[in-house]
Scaffold this motif. Sequence first.
Motif, PDB file in Angstrom:
ATOM      1  N   UNK A 106       0.834  -1.210   0.000  1.00 14.67           N
ATOM      2  CA  UNK A 106       0.000   0.000   0.000  1.00 14.67           C
ATOM      3  C   UNK A 106       0.870   1.262   0.000  1.00 14.67           C
ATOM      4  N   UNK A 107       1.586   1.506   1.104  1.00 19.03           N
ATOM      5  CA  UNK A 107       2.409   2.733   1.165  1.00 19.03           C
ATOM      6  C   UNK A 107       3.508   2.689   0.104  1.00 19.03           C
ATOM      7  N   UNK A 108       4.014   1.490  -0.186  1.00 18.87           N
ATOM      8  CA  UNK A 108       5.040   1.349  -1.232  1.00 18.87           C
ATOM      9  C   UNK A 108       4.539   1.887  -2.568  1.00 18.87           C
ATOM     10  N   UNK A 109       3.289   1.594  -2.873  1.00 20.14           N
ATOM     11  CA  UNK A 109       2.694   2.089  -4.125  1.00 20.14           C
ATOM     12  C   UNK A 109       2.654   3.615  -4.125  1.00 20.14           C
ATOM     13  N   UNK A 110       2.238   4.150  -2.982  1.00 18.36           N
ATOM     14  CA  UNK A 110       2.190   5.611  -2.857  1.00 18.36           C
ATOM     15  C   UNK A 110       3.584   6.221  -3.036  1.00 18.36           C
TER      16      UNK A 110
END
Length: 347
Positions: A106-110
């Motif tokens: 999730x945060x990696x995608x962001x």
Amino acid sequence: MRKALITGITGQDGSYLAELLVAKNYEVHGIVRRSSTTERTRIEHLLPFHPGGRRQVFLHYGDLANSGLIMQLIAEIRPDEVYNLGAQSHVRISFDVPEYSCDIAATGTLRVLEAIRAAGLTKKCRYYQASSSEMYGKVQEVPQTEMTKFWPRSPYACAKAFAYWATVNYRESYGMHASNGILFNHESPRRGETFVTRKITRAATRIKCGLQSELLLGNLDARRDWGYAKEYVEVMWLMLQQEQPDDFVVATNESNSVRDFCAEAFGLLGLDWKEFVRYDERYERPAEVDLLLGNPAKAKRILGWEPKVRFKELVKLMIEHDLKLAEREAELAEFYRRTGREDEQPN
Ligand code: NAP
Ligand code: F7E
């Protein structure tokens, strides 16, 4: 020469995608994690030092947990296309390491989306997000389409739903060419050995060669829409060649159970799966996804893509590959036994 950046290049899909992009004459950059063992078997044949390897593949140390490095790499490489495939992708394990799984997926995608924006590449760089049929979870309709509501059932699926919406949000907020591929399960001889299909084909062939006596599995009733990974990476590329970014279901529109997979795999080896498969509750999940069946009509209509390899052919190609592997293992075990050096045999 167009430049592509792949996160997750060492994984099943990353390796097939890298091959595809090399064949299309891209300069391919991949982000790899530093670890004490260098596990690059799926992409080794593409690397410059390998005989027949290519000078157009470049690996960079990095991690989706590390925003500074992601920013730096994207600013330096200035890719035309980014394929964000990196994730802790095992659903069962995401219940054991929920925070880490979500941080990466999730945060990696962001972090990747924001790095593209910070580098001033929103109009130049096209973005592919590895979204997943797991987002449908407790399915709200059968078959599932791009319009079906999500009901995620694991930390992994919750994280993927966030990543899906972040991709849509960057498209709508900044006009980025950002697309989601909602890929249903796809398998191959390169599939990780703890995913159920590969676990079955490895065990069945090892049992056939006398290397193993049983196979422990959890829920045999779960149904999945299983396709062939090598074909699915073509859709990733196709999505980024369209004039407009969009979201697509990628599936075969055929669903089989884990039990069906066992019957087919053992059957190809002339074995009765019921004699070897034992139930083990450790492989159950706190919440299960019972049935996945995808309708890929939109991908066919707009991208001109449809799957060729169907269930039986998929099982066959995995069994044929793993049988060769098991036969080699058996020969090696026999060599160590004959020479009385069992202790020296590598694991
Ligand atoms: P995979 O074989 O598990 O590969 C995952 C890749 O992500 C590996 O290269 C892994 O690197 C990398 N990775 C893991 N943690 C990372 C981190 N912290 N930073 C950077 N990279 C990291 O998965 P796959 O089957 O190829 O799937 C590719 C993507 O599609 C994943 O995002 C998965 O969730 C998604 N997806 C898969 C399916 C499917 O059926 N296969 C379906 C829908 C969506 P290491 O080699 O270092 O571990
Ligand atoms: O499980 C059941 C299990 O781990 C399939 C990932 O690539 O595809 C994958 O997720 C089914 C489940 O894949 C065992 O309960 C029974 O119902 O192969 P799997 P998955 O969970 O569907 C999606 C689309 C992704 O996005 C993910 O990244 O098989 N099952 N017994 C078992 N599963 C495993 N792994 N091991 C067993 O022993």
